[in-house]
Design an enzyme around this catalytic site. Structure first.
Site, PDB file in Angstrom:
ATOM      1  N   GLY A 138       0.813  -1.211   0.000  1.00  7.05           N
ATOM      2  CA  GLY A 138       0.000   0.000   0.000  1.00  7.05           C
ATOM      3  C   GLY A 138       0.851   1.267   0.000  1.00  7.05           C
ATOM      4  N   ASP A 155      -6.905   0.058   6.604  1.00  5.99           N
ATOM      5  CA  ASP A 155      -7.363  -1.084   7.405  1.00  5.99           C
ATOM      6  C   ASP A 155      -6.158  -1.990   7.627  1.00  5.99           C
ATOM      7  OD1 ASP A 155      -8.603  -3.282   8.460  1.00  5.99           O
ATOM      8  OD2 ASP A 155      -9.945  -3.637   6.765  1.00  5.99           O
TER       9      ASP A 155
HETATM   10  N1  SAM Z   1      -9.018  -5.230  11.300  1.00  4.41           N
HETATM   11  C1  SAM Z   1      -7.706  -5.627  11.479  1.00  4.41           C
HETATM   12  C2  SAM Z   1      -7.039  -5.210  12.734  1.00  4.41           C
HETATM   13  O1  SAM Z   1      -7.070  -4.044  13.131  1.00  4.41           O
HETATM   14  O2  SAM Z   1      -6.472  -6.084  13.383  1.00  4.41           O
HETATM   15  C3  SAM Z   1      -6.900  -5.469  10.248  1.00  4.41           C
HETATM   16  C4  SAM Z   1      -7.296  -6.535   9.298  1.00  4.41           C
HETATM   17  S1  SAM Z   1      -6.566  -6.647   7.761  1.00  4.41           S
HETATM   18  C5  SAM Z   1      -6.459  -8.401   7.685  1.00  4.41           C
HETATM   19  C6  SAM Z   1      -4.905  -6.064   7.859  1.00  4.41           C
HETATM   20  C7  SAM Z   1      -4.105  -6.357   6.592  1.00  4.41           C
HETATM   21  O3  SAM Z   1      -3.145  -5.338   6.361  1.00  4.41           O
HETATM   22  C8  SAM Z   1      -3.340  -7.671   6.620  1.00  4.41           C
HETATM   23  O4  SAM Z   1      -3.937  -8.619   5.789  1.00  4.41           O
HETATM   24  C9  SAM Z   1      -1.928  -7.287   6.147  1.00  4.41           C
HETATM   25  O5  SAM Z   1      -1.365  -8.214   5.238  1.00  4.41           O
HETATM   26  C10 SAM Z   1      -2.195  -5.925   5.487  1.00  4.41           C
HETATM   27  N2  SAM Z   1      -1.011  -5.073   5.370  1.00  4.41           N
HETATM   28  C11 SAM Z   1      -0.010  -4.900   6.285  1.00  4.41           C
HETATM   29  N3  SAM Z   1       0.911  -4.061   5.778  1.00  4.41           N
HETATM   30  C12 SAM Z   1       0.486  -3.682   4.527  1.00  4.41           C
HETATM   31  C13 SAM Z   1       1.023  -2.833   3.508  1.00  4.41           C
HETATM   32  N4  SAM Z   1       2.181  -2.197   3.671  1.00  4.41           N
HETATM   33  N5  SAM Z   1       0.307  -2.695   2.362  1.00  4.41           N
HETATM   34  C14 SAM Z   1      -0.883  -3.335   2.190  1.00  4.41           C
HETATM   35  N6  SAM Z   1      -1.415  -4.166   3.108  1.00  4.41           N
HETATM   36  C15 SAM Z   1      -0.738  -4.330   4.266  1.00  4.41           C
END
Ligand code: SAM
Length: 275
Positions: A138, A155
């Site tokens: 992201g 998120d």
């Molecule tokens: N609701 C949740 C919480 O607060 O615990 C968050 C859920 S969601 C599954 C979070 C997602 O962010 C994960 O699947 C993770 O792989 C993703 N994530 C972490 N770093 C990221 C990045 N740099 N770019 C995109 N996605 C990312």
């Protein structure tokens, strides 16, 4: 035999859920992904031993990270979710008829695959024709997109590993540039009880970039302390000036037009964090 999944929520506090089955467990390039069946919360997505979402309480988080900014904006058409590979935020965004496109940028394709297979109630929006799923970092994606989105929801996982940069001032600057002139963004900003320094810093950073910064909360039983914070940065619209009587009822379980206004009313100790 009793099996319990335990998350160390702070160095001095744990949450345990009685577990009836491990449905999926795989180590991806980014994290250890688990989907377990729990007695109290149903199927649960766990990343690196940290609860992300579950069938019973997911609605609170997903409704609050989407409907609050979407109803602050006057006419959102294009939305972006960074992280959120379970798809819950996209499902909620698609409830808004004005939305023409909802883009998800998740770094870990395996989270999306596992959520599609084991959490269809949450991930169902990902196959909608108005949704687009991009597997990418992201932080990289946001720098490559300018003046494009009406609403962005960050998120993310907790500020560990690939998510550290999702809580950085440079990232908020890039978000500002990726938003249109009247754009709004919201990030999940952890617990007002246990993450005071993070909330203070993030709020200060967002305030230095966006003319309007507001914090609001939601109650999520499986997150540390229950009370969870979200921080909004807005270029033009102030949620405190929105007439909530004009907000239409949606098919939701937590969010209501009345709650929209109430959610910005903070307990004193939380107000003090963002003075
Ligand atoms: N609701 C949740 C919480 O607060 O615990 C968050 C859920 S969601 C599954 C979070 C997602 O962010 C994960 O699947 C993770 O792989 C993703 N994530 C972490 N770093 C990221 C990045 N740099 N770019 C995109 N996605 C990312």
């Amino acid at each position: 035999m009793d099996l319990w999944f335990t998350e160390l929520q702070t160095p001095g506090m744990k949450i345990s859920c009685k577990t009836t089955k491990v449905l999926y467990n795989e180590k991806s390039e980014f994290q250890d992904i688990g989907i377990i069946e729990t007695e109290q919360f149903g199927r649960m997505l766990v990343l690196d031993d940290i609860i992300q979402t579950n069938i019973e309480d997911e609605f609170v988080y997903h409704e609050m990270i989407t409907h609050v900014p979407l109803f602050t904006h006057k006419n959102p058409k294009k939305a972006l979710v960074i992280g959120g590979g379970d798809g819950g935020a996209i499902r909620e965004i698609l409830k808004h008829p004005s939305i023409e496109k909802a883009v998800l940028v998740e770094i870990d394709g395996k989270v999306v695959e596992a959520s599609k297979k084991y959490l269809p109630e949450i991930s169902c929006g990902l196959s909608n024709e108005r949704a687009e799923v991009i597997i990418d970092d992201g932080i990289k994606y946001i720098k490559e997109h300018k003046n494009e989105f009406d609403v962005i929801s960050v998120d993310s996982t907790d500020p560990i590993g690939p998510a550290v940069g999702l809580f950085a001032a440079d990232f908020y600057k890039a978000i500002y540039e990726a938003l249109k002139d009247d754009g709004i963004f919201v990030a999940q900003t952890e617990s007002p009880f246990f993450n005071k320094d993070l909330i203070k810093r993030v709020n200060k950073d967002i305030r230095s970039i966006f003319p309007i910064t507001r914090m609001y909360t939601g109650y999520i039983p499986t997150y540390p302390g229950g009370l969870w914070s979200f921080t909004m940065g807005s270029k033009k619209y102030d949620p405190l000036e929105v007439d909530e009587t004009q907000i239409p009822e949606l098919d939701t379980k937590y969010f209501t037009p009345q709650l929209y206004k109430a959610t910005f009313v903070l307990p004193k100790f939380a107000q003090d964090l963002i003075k």
